[in-house]
Design a protein around this motif. Sequence first.
Motif, short mmCIF file in Angstrom:
data_model
loop_
_atom_site.label_atom_id
_atom_site.label_comp_id
_atom_site.label_asym_id
_atom_site.label_seq_id
_atom_site.Cartn_x
_atom_site.Cartn_y
_atom_site.Cartn_z
N GLU A 25 0.83 -1.65 0.08
CA GLU A 25 0.09 -0.03 0.18
C GLU A 25 0.51 1.30 0.09
O GLU A 25 0.24 2.49 -1.11
CB GLU A 25 -1.08 0.24 1.82
N LYS A 26 1.99 1.36 0.84
CA LYS A 26 2.79 1.89 0.73
C LYS A 26 3.36 2.97 -0.72
O LYS A 26 2.84 3.43 -1.05
CB LYS A 26 4.02 1.98 1.44
N GLU A 27 3.58 1.47 -1.70
CA GLU A 27 4.12 1.76 -2.45
C GLU A 27 3.33 2.42 -3.47
O GLU A 27 4.00 3.08 -4.76
CB GLU A 27 4.72 0.30 -3.56
N GLU A 28 2.08 1.63 -3.44
CA GLU A 28 0.96 1.95 -4.22
C GLU A 28 0.52 3.92 -4.19
O GLU A 28 0.33 4.72 -4.76
CB GLU A 28 -0.76 1.39 -4.07
N GLN A 29 0.38 3.88 -2.83
CA GLN A 29 0.49 5.41 -1.95
C GLN A 29 1.05 6.48 -3.69
O GLN A 29 1.28 7.31 -3.27
CB GLN A 29 0.34 5.06 -0.74
#
Length: 70
Positions: A25-29
């Motif tokens: 999710e951090k990478e997607e964000q």
Amino acid sequence: MDQKTLDRINALARKSKSVGLSQEEKEEQARLRQEYIAAIRGNLRTQLDRIDIQEQDGSIINLGEKIRRR
């Protein structure tokens, strides 16, 4: 930038503040934020390209071109 993407950015931001994000999710964000910034910059460039300034000597200069020359 579509509304679905903006909603996802906001959902990730809310989740980050409340329970935290997984690594995926951090990478997607980060990826979505970069896309958002690129869209904003593109919109600004388009707006600048549509603005012409008349100098005191009477010449007309496109603001987008003037800024790119710097």
